[in-house]
Design a protein around this motif. Structure first.
Motif, PDB file in Angstrom:
ATOM      1  N   HIS A  44     -62.681  30.225  11.199  1.00 11.85           N
ATOM      2  CA  HIS A  44     -62.903  29.019  10.416  1.00 11.85           C
ATOM      3  C   HIS A  44     -61.827  27.984  10.692  1.00 11.85           C
ATOM      4  N   SER A  45     -62.181  26.716  10.504  1.00 10.12           N
ATOM      5  CA  SER A  45     -61.246  25.621  10.736  1.00 10.12           C
ATOM      6  C   SER A  45     -61.031  24.859   9.441  1.00 10.12           C
ATOM      7  N   SER A  46     -59.962  24.083   9.413  1.00 11.00           N
ATOM      8  CA  SER A  46     -59.668  23.261   8.247  1.00 11.00           C
ATOM      9  C   SER A  46     -59.975  21.788   8.503  1.00 11.00           C
ATOM     10  N   SER A  48     -61.167  18.701  11.907  1.00 17.08           N
ATOM     11  CA  SER A  48     -61.507  18.411  13.296  1.00 17.08           C
ATOM     12  C   SER A  48     -60.248  18.345  14.136  1.00 17.08           C
ATOM     13  N   GLN A  49     -60.361  18.830  15.366  1.00 17.55           N
ATOM     14  CA  GLN A  49     -59.243  18.763  16.308  1.00 17.55           C
ATOM     15  C   GLN A  49     -59.779  18.501  17.701  1.00 17.55           C
ATOM     16  N   LEU A  54     -55.844  24.052  20.610  1.00 15.70           N
ATOM     17  CA  LEU A  54     -56.354  23.865  19.257  1.00 15.70           C
ATOM     18  C   LEU A  54     -55.695  24.895  18.352  1.00 15.70           C
ATOM     19  N   TYR A  57     -56.500  27.211  13.296  1.00 18.94           N
ATOM     20  CA  TYR A  57     -57.762  27.852  12.953  1.00 18.94           C
ATOM     21  C   TYR A  57     -57.487  29.257  12.459  1.00 18.94           C
ATOM     22  N   ILE A  76     -63.209  20.821  18.345  1.00 16.90           N
ATOM     23  CA  ILE A  76     -63.908  21.617  17.345  1.00 16.90           C
ATOM     24  C   ILE A  76     -64.074  20.720  16.127  1.00 16.90           C
ATOM     25  N   ASN A  79     -66.111  22.319   9.423  1.00 18.59           N
ATOM     26  CA  ASN A  79     -65.637  23.592   8.919  1.00 18.59           C
ATOM     27  C   ASN A  79     -66.595  24.704   9.312  1.00 18.59           C
ATOM     28  N   ALA A  82     -66.211  28.536  14.618  1.00 13.06           N
ATOM     29  CA  ALA A  82     -65.731  27.667  15.682  1.00 13.06           C
ATOM     30  C   ALA A  82     -66.813  27.417  16.725  1.00 13.06           C
TER      31      ALA A  82
END
Length: 206
Positions: A44-46, A48-49, A54, A57, A76, A79, A82
């Motif tokens: 999971h991501s917090s 946009s990057q 990267l 995550y 990416i 949320n 990925a």
């Protein structure tokens, strides 16, 4: 002592019998299979990057994941699980897990080609020797199994436009016991062996 050795051998035999009989390819203790995703923990991501690396995550347990490439930039967005888009194409992709995992599943979407894969920097799955390292049209799902998977290094031929749904499952790699723990275990086994010998000793009369 003979009983103790017999129990140990039976335990080893049981562990070998428990290994999957339909393993596709096994290299240095790691198994690579095609298949479908189960209910594994997702990456999971917090937010946009974008860029060649990267960070930030996490898996659902909070442990970190880092993606990197040397062939351009990635992005990416959003949320959830990925989805990595290459710009213009990903020719290589490295995935670093802060925690060791027993199973990692991943998916390539909408591409064709082959990939080579290094696991923990040493276990190599390579095409064409790896008859499973082929990416077809549509969704291509793979499951990598082993003990303590901490890093993946892909190279693609040709490059791919996107990878998605990296998921991890299983218990993190068990810590190596400290020397004092080993000493206590050995002492315990010695006491158990002495007790068994004392119990089996025959009483002799003068």
């Amino acid at each position: 002592m003979g009983k103790f050795l017999t129990v140990a051998l039976l335990a080893c035999g049981t562990s070998f019998a428990a290994l999957p009989a339909n393993a596709a390819i096994v290299v240095s203790g790691f198994t690579l299979n095609t298949g479908t995703f189960g209910a594994q923990t997702g990456v999971h991501s917090s937010g946009s990057q974008s860029g060649s690396t990267l960070n930030g995550y996490v898996n659902q347990d909070g442990s970190g994941v880092t993606f990197s490439t040397s062939t351009g930039s990635m992005s990416i967005t959003g949320n959830g699980e990925a989805t990595i888009n290459g710009d213009p194409l990903l020719e290589d992709l490295s995935v670093l897990f802060a925690k060791g995992w027993d199973n990692v599943t991943f998916n390539f979407a909408g591409d064709t080609g082959t990939f080579n894969l290094l696991v923990n920097g040493s276990a190599l799955f390579s095409s064409p020797a790896c008859n499973i390292c082929t990416i077809g049209n549509g969704n291509n799902q793979f499951t990598l199994s082993g003990t303590g998977i901490t890093s993946l290094a892909f190279t693609f031929n040709p490059g791919v436009t996107s990878t998605r749904q990296f998921r991890v499952e299983g218990v993190s790699q068990a810590p190596v016991p400290e020397p004092t723990t080993w000493a206590m275990m050995i002492a315990g086994l010695g006491l158990a062996g002495a007790a068994m010998r004392r119990k089996s000793a025959k009483v002799q009369f003068a």
